[in-house]
Design an enzyme around this catalytic site. Sequence first.
Site, PDB file in Angstrom:
ATOM      1  N   TYR A  31      -0.836  -0.605  10.393  1.00 42.29           N
ATOM      2  CA  TYR A  31      -1.001  -0.985   8.971  1.00 42.29           C
ATOM      3  C   TYR A  31       0.189  -0.471   8.157  1.00 42.29           C
ATOM      4  O   TYR A  31       0.738  -1.188   7.311  1.00 42.29           O
ATOM      5  CB  TYR A  31      -2.313  -0.399   8.435  1.00 42.29           C
ATOM      6  CG  TYR A  31      -2.620  -0.752   6.990  1.00 42.29           C
ATOM      7  CD1 TYR A  31      -3.262  -1.948   6.659  1.00 42.29           C
ATOM      8  CD2 TYR A  31      -2.288   0.127   5.952  1.00 42.29           C
ATOM      9  CE1 TYR A  31      -3.547  -2.266   5.330  1.00 42.29           C
ATOM     10  CE2 TYR A  31      -2.581  -0.182   4.623  1.00 42.29           C
ATOM     11  CZ  TYR A  31      -3.215  -1.378   4.320  1.00 42.29           C
ATOM     12  OH  TYR A  31      -3.503  -1.683   3.000  1.00 42.29           O
ATOM     13  N   SER A  34       0.847  -1.183   0.000  1.00 39.82           N
ATOM     14  CA  SER A  34       0.000   0.000   0.000  1.00 39.82           C
ATOM     15  C   SER A  34       0.889   1.241   0.000  1.00 39.82           C
ATOM     16  O   SER A  34       2.002   1.206   0.547  1.00 39.82           O
ATOM     17  CB  SER A  34      -0.856   0.002   1.275  1.00 39.82           C
ATOM     18  OG  SER A  34      -1.408   1.289   1.492  1.00 39.82           O
TER      19      SER A  34
HETATM   20  P1  NAP Z   1     -10.971  -6.683   1.053  1.00 39.00           P
HETATM   21  O1  NAP Z   1     -11.965  -6.404   0.013  1.00 39.00           O
HETATM   22  O2  NAP Z   1     -11.223  -6.311   2.468  1.00 39.00           O
HETATM   23  O3  NAP Z   1     -10.567  -8.247   0.970  1.00 39.00           O
HETATM   24  C1  NAP Z   1      -9.614  -8.745   1.843  1.00 39.00           C
HETATM   25  C2  NAP Z   1      -9.385 -10.197   1.537  1.00 39.00           C
HETATM   26  O4  NAP Z   1      -8.364 -10.684   2.446  1.00 39.00           O
HETATM   27  C3  NAP Z   1     -10.621 -11.062   1.771  1.00 39.00           C
HETATM   28  O5  NAP Z   1     -10.634 -12.109   0.844  1.00 39.00           O
HETATM   29  C4  NAP Z   1     -10.384 -11.602   3.175  1.00 39.00           C
HETATM   30  O6  NAP Z   1     -11.047 -12.821   3.457  1.00 39.00           O
HETATM   31  C5  NAP Z   1      -8.890 -11.836   3.094  1.00 39.00           C
HETATM   32  N1  NAP Z   1      -8.285 -12.059   4.411  1.00 39.00           N
HETATM   33  C6  NAP Z   1      -8.252 -11.240   5.477  1.00 39.00           C
HETATM   34  N2  NAP Z   1      -7.629 -11.842   6.504  1.00 39.00           N
HETATM   35  C7  NAP Z   1      -7.269 -13.071   6.069  1.00 39.00           C
HETATM   36  C8  NAP Z   1      -6.606 -14.186   6.652  1.00 39.00           C
HETATM   37  N3  NAP Z   1      -6.198 -14.158   7.928  1.00 39.00           N
HETATM   38  N4  NAP Z   1      -6.366 -15.277   5.886  1.00 39.00           N
HETATM   39  C9  NAP Z   1      -6.785 -15.328   4.603  1.00 39.00           C
HETATM   40  N5  NAP Z   1      -7.459 -14.328   4.013  1.00 39.00           N
HETATM   41  C10 NAP Z   1      -7.695 -13.214   4.731  1.00 39.00           C
HETATM   42  O7  NAP Z   1      -9.571  -5.961   0.710  1.00 39.00           O
HETATM   43  P2  NAP Z   1      -8.951  -5.482  -0.687  1.00 39.00           P
HETATM   44  O8  NAP Z   1      -9.219  -4.048  -0.811  1.00 39.00           O
HETATM   45  O9  NAP Z   1      -9.319  -6.422  -1.761  1.00 39.00           O
HETATM   46  O10 NAP Z   1      -7.403  -5.625  -0.331  1.00 39.00           O
HETATM   47  C11 NAP Z   1      -6.571  -6.628  -0.881  1.00 39.00           C
HETATM   48  C12 NAP Z   1      -5.129  -6.221  -0.600  1.00 39.00           C
HETATM   49  O11 NAP Z   1      -4.867  -4.926  -1.162  1.00 39.00           O
HETATM   50  C13 NAP Z   1      -4.811  -6.105   0.895  1.00 39.00           C
HETATM   51  O12 NAP Z   1      -3.517  -6.621   1.134  1.00 39.00           O
HETATM   52  C14 NAP Z   1      -4.813  -4.601   1.136  1.00 39.00           C
HETATM   53  O13 NAP Z   1      -4.017  -4.210   2.227  1.00 39.00           O
HETATM   54  C15 NAP Z   1      -4.269  -4.085  -0.180  1.00 39.00           C
HETATM   55  N6  NAP Z   1      -4.622  -2.686  -0.462  1.00 39.00           N
HETATM   56  C16 NAP Z   1      -5.926  -2.330  -0.639  1.00 39.00           C
HETATM   57  C17 NAP Z   1      -6.208  -1.007  -0.914  1.00 39.00           C
HETATM   58  C18 NAP Z   1      -7.614  -0.521  -1.150  1.00 39.00           C
HETATM   59  O14 NAP Z   1      -7.807   0.688  -1.318  1.00 39.00           O
HETATM   60  N7  NAP Z   1      -8.610  -1.392  -1.188  1.00 39.00           N
HETATM   61  C19 NAP Z   1      -5.176  -0.045  -0.993  1.00 39.00           C
HETATM   62  C20 NAP Z   1      -3.864  -0.459  -0.823  1.00 39.00           C
HETATM   63  C21 NAP Z   1      -3.596  -1.793  -0.566  1.00 39.00           C
HETATM   64  P3  NAP Z   1     -12.530 -12.845   4.181  1.00 39.00           P
HETATM   65  O15 NAP Z   1     -13.522 -12.644   3.085  1.00 39.00           O
HETATM   66  O16 NAP Z   1     -12.573 -14.203   4.803  1.00 39.00           O
HETATM   67  O17 NAP Z   1     -12.532 -11.733   5.190  1.00 39.00           O
END
Ligand code: NAP
Length: 251
Positions: free
Chosen positions: A177, A131
């Site tokens: 984070y 991120s």
């Molecule tokens: P999201 O929609 O909240 O999805 C998160 C995913 O991670 C879900 O599939 C969740 O599973 C899974 N997860 C969480 N804890 C876990 C665990 N202990 N073991 C296995 N799976 C787990 O988030 P996203 O926005 O797609 O984010 C994906 C990645 O991008 C993350 O690493 C995040 O930090 C990074 N990121 C996101 C953004 C943004 O703006 N969205 C920006 C920068 C970086 P469940 O469905 O079981 O909860």
Amino acid sequence: MAKTVLITGGNRGIGQEVARVLATEQWDVLVGSRDRAKGESAVARLRKTTAGRLKVVELDVTSDASVATAAQKLRDGAIKLDAVVNNAGIYGEGRGDVGKTIETNFFGPLRVTLGMLPLLRDGATITNVTSGLGELANLDRAHQKLLADPALTREALVALLQDFVESDGRDGGAEPYNVAKAALNALTRILAIELADRDIKVNSTCPGWVRTDMGGRDAPRSIEEGAASVLFGVTARQTGAVLRDGKRIPF
Ligand code: NAP
């Protein structure tokens, strides 16, 4: 022969979209999901729009036992991996979640990488989803200095993160984070060197601020745009970089 990718947290958000794109491109996709039922639903959704082969792998990145079981099942199925996408993550609210945030966002990718290493083909890629908040400039001076040190070893990095958790994040005052993602970038740099002899490329890729459950509705980027940025890691020829949209960003 089709290539095989494992995506952690592939059941929704950016991970699910990365799975969709790669399945469309004829990869065999292992959709990591800590909840099997959620994983099966995602695979059912993805099968409607892709011709690729998709399978759920039950995988909680915070659990040694879960990662070991998943690796054993893949080994039993004689599966070799061409790519791992360490996508699973949480955005812990404030300081209450220090342990969980670091465990999921830093130790999770490390645990999965080490667990899957024997299954990775030489020349494979590892993509750590980072991120912009993990940019060193967002940290306190002490963490900036420690994480930027080119002599930092994996052992010292792990000890640093354990100390941060034990001090409940009070150590230096940086957001958990941000510390987790900055440490993940340092881990990327270290693993890239460690795995160079097998030509395994390790990169961090930032999706930008994306409209997912985590990013919320106001984020400027679509899930497709976020996933496209992450996908540069899967096909990377370079190693040890932090990329957004395929271009190096400061870390
Ligand atoms: P999201 O929609 O909240 O999805 C998160 C995913 O991670 C879900 O599939 C969740 O599973 C899974 N997860 C969480 N804890 C876990 C665990 N202990 N073991 C296995 N799976 C787990 O988030 P996203 O926005 O797609 O984010 C994906 C990645 O991008 C993350 O690493 C995040 O930090 C990074 N990121 C996101 C953004 C943004 O703006 N969205 C920006 C920068 C970086 P469940 O469905 O079981 O909860």
